[in-house]
Design an enzyme around this catalytic site. Structure first.
Site, mmCIF file in Angstrom:
data_model
loop_
_atom_site.group_PDB
_atom_site.id
_atom_site.type_symbol
_atom_site.label_atom_id
_atom_site.label_comp_id
_atom_site.label_asym_id
_atom_site.label_seq_id
_atom_site.Cartn_x
_atom_site.Cartn_y
_atom_site.Cartn_z
ATOM 1 N N ARG A 50 0.853 -1.200 0.000
ATOM 2 C CA ARG A 50 0.000 0.000 0.000
ATOM 3 C C ARG A 50 0.886 1.247 0.000
ATOM 4 N NH1 ARG A 50 -1.505 2.097 4.604
ATOM 5 N NH2 ARG A 50 -2.245 0.164 5.543
ATOM 6 N N TYR A 102 -14.695 18.099 -15.722
ATOM 7 C CA TYR A 102 -15.175 16.726 -15.810
ATOM 8 C C TYR A 102 -16.328 16.511 -14.815
ATOM 9 C CZ TYR A 102 -15.070 11.634 -15.350
ATOM 10 O OH TYR A 102 -15.417 10.316 -15.290
ATOM 11 N N ASP A 174 -5.707 19.241 -14.752
ATOM 12 C CA ASP A 174 -6.112 17.910 -15.202
ATOM 13 C C ASP A 174 -5.717 17.790 -16.679
ATOM 14 O OD1 ASP A 174 -7.470 15.668 -16.218
ATOM 15 O OD2 ASP A 174 -9.087 15.870 -14.738
ATOM 16 N N LYS A 199 -7.498 6.645 -19.310
ATOM 17 C CA LYS A 199 -7.768 7.134 -20.656
ATOM 18 C C LYS A 199 -6.544 6.909 -21.556
ATOM 19 C CE LYS A 199 -11.481 8.271 -18.456
ATOM 20 N NZ LYS A 199 -11.712 9.595 -17.882
#
Ligand code: PLP
Length: 405
Positions: A50, A102, A174, A199
């Site tokens: 983690r 977004y 972004d 993406k």
């Protein structure tokens, strides 16, 4: 000193040939959750996945270098990357975000602001007076998304970042729509670059992920601390897949863009299209800025279908554009923002952002251009108003078909 590597070389060569144990050319996938201590009190480089994992670190290093940052934190989705950046805000801090960001980012910012995690204002960042008024309030963070989704509006990162930094704000961009191949916000003054690696970076629509690249090491360390603390770090296997995608990102972006430029020109001339939103078209309002701050115009296209065309029929008739959310994969997609990607936005906010019910968004893939154009042509013909059908297939259409043979 040797010449800095081109992006395509850096993407292909990241981590290649570094395996000291077996000399594997491609770096191995480390799925192990935990790592032994060498001895009591003697920790190795890794202890628990983690916190840190070699496969994830490899992708982080590659992305940080492609974006020109000091370090990157990899998260399990793009949304958790957005949420990680929002951890930097305290109650009372102001966040200035674009009104057309977004849909998921808009929802997260609004939901946290409603619970007083911070204050938020959404502004049209192309409206200088609205932007100035928001910056005059002394925000802690300016959020930028350019090109925006789904209208591909462009804002001038260098200009906005300078104005925000002068007031002591951090600047996050972004960069999902262009990827580090076509735009590097840190070089334009941003402190943080956010990606949904789901993406273009992964590019094969088979792994979710996010990344935050930081300009300086202290900020990168702070984000890594929060990512470990909140447990949003990316899975090793997803990082491995994403690294695999990243190696061909420069080549894919060129192919995506070549197709998109041609499709945008085709749409612009089609009677079934009322308006095309593509920054590569000279009449796009952000064209000049895009030319300056980007290395290409990307492969996302928005367009309004003409009022006399049957939109549903058009969408349902497409065979090579899958009707689906998401973007940036090798496969072409069509989406209806008002009922899909931006459905979570209130109708009034959607209207303010200019997202009409006749707006469609295309993610142009890397299929053969003639096939993509042929698919669009066929769907337009089927969706055309009845008396136009014969006209459509007449002279111009036949001439086009002939020209492409
Ligand atoms: C998809 C997307 C996100 C969210 O990413 P997920 O991986 O879906 O969580 C954030 N910003 C932009 C611009 C996106 O396209």
């Amino acid at each position: 000193m040797s010449r800095p590597r081109a992006l395509s070389t850096a993407a292909v060569r990241a981590g290649v040939g570094r395996d000291a144990q077996f000399g594997s050319v491609m770096p191995p996938l480390h799925l192990s959750v935990n790592y032994t201590f060498e001895a009591f009190g003697r920790r190795r480089q890794y202890d628990y996945s983690r916190t840190a994992n070699p496969t994830r670190d490899q992708l982080a290093d590659a992305l940080a270098s492609l974006e020109g940052g000091a370090g990157a934190t990899l998260t399990n989705t793009g949304m958790s990357a957005v949420s990680l950046v929002l951890q930097l805000l305290r109650p009372g801090d102001l966040l200035v975000a674009p009104h057309d960001c977004y849909g998921g980012t808009h929802r997260l910012i609004s939901a946290l602001a409603n619970k007083n995690h911070f204050e938020a204002v959404f502004v049209d960042q192309n409206d200088p007076s609205a932007l100035d008024a928001a910056l005059a309030r002394g925000p802690r963070l300016l959020w930028i998304e350019t090109p925006s989704n789904p209208l591909l509006r462009i804002v001038d990162i260098e200009c906005l970042a300078a104005a925000a930094r002068a007031r002591g704000a951090l600047v996050a961009v972004d960069n999902t729509f262009l990827s580090p191949i076509l735009q590097n916000p840190i070089a334009l003054g941003a402190d943080l670059v956010v990606h949904s690696t789901t993406k273009y970076i992964n590019g094969h629509s088979d792994a979710l992920g996010g990344a935050v690249v930081a300009r300086d090491a202290a900020l990168a360390e702070n984000l890594a601390w929060w990512a470990n603390c909140t447990g949003v770090t990316a899975a090793a296997f997803d990082s491995y897949l994403t690294m695999r995608g990243l190696r061909t990102l420069p080549a894919r972006m060129r192919a995506h863009e070549r197709n998109a430029a041609a499709v945008a020109r085709y749409l612009q001339k089609h009677p079934g299209v009322a308006h095309v939103y593509y920054p590569g078209l000279p009449d796009h309002p952000g064209h000049a800025i895009a030319r300056r701050q980007q290395r290409g115009f990307g492969a996302m296209i928005g367009f309004e279908i003409a009022a006399d065309y049957d939109m549903e029929r058009f969408v349902n008739s497409l065979q090579l554009f899958s009707l689906a959310e998401s973007l940036g994969g090798v496969e072409s997609l069509v989406a209806h923002p008002a009922t899909m990607t931006h459905a979570s936005m209130a109708p009034a906010a959607r209207a303010r952002a200019g997202i009409s019910n006749r707006l469609l968004r295309l993610s142009i893939g890397v299929e053969d251009l003639r096939d993509l154009r042929g698919d669009l042509r066929r769907a337009f013909a089927l969706a055309a108003p009845p008396m136009d059908i014969i006209k459509k297939q007449s002279l111009q259409e036949l001439a086009d078909i002939e020209a492409e043979k």
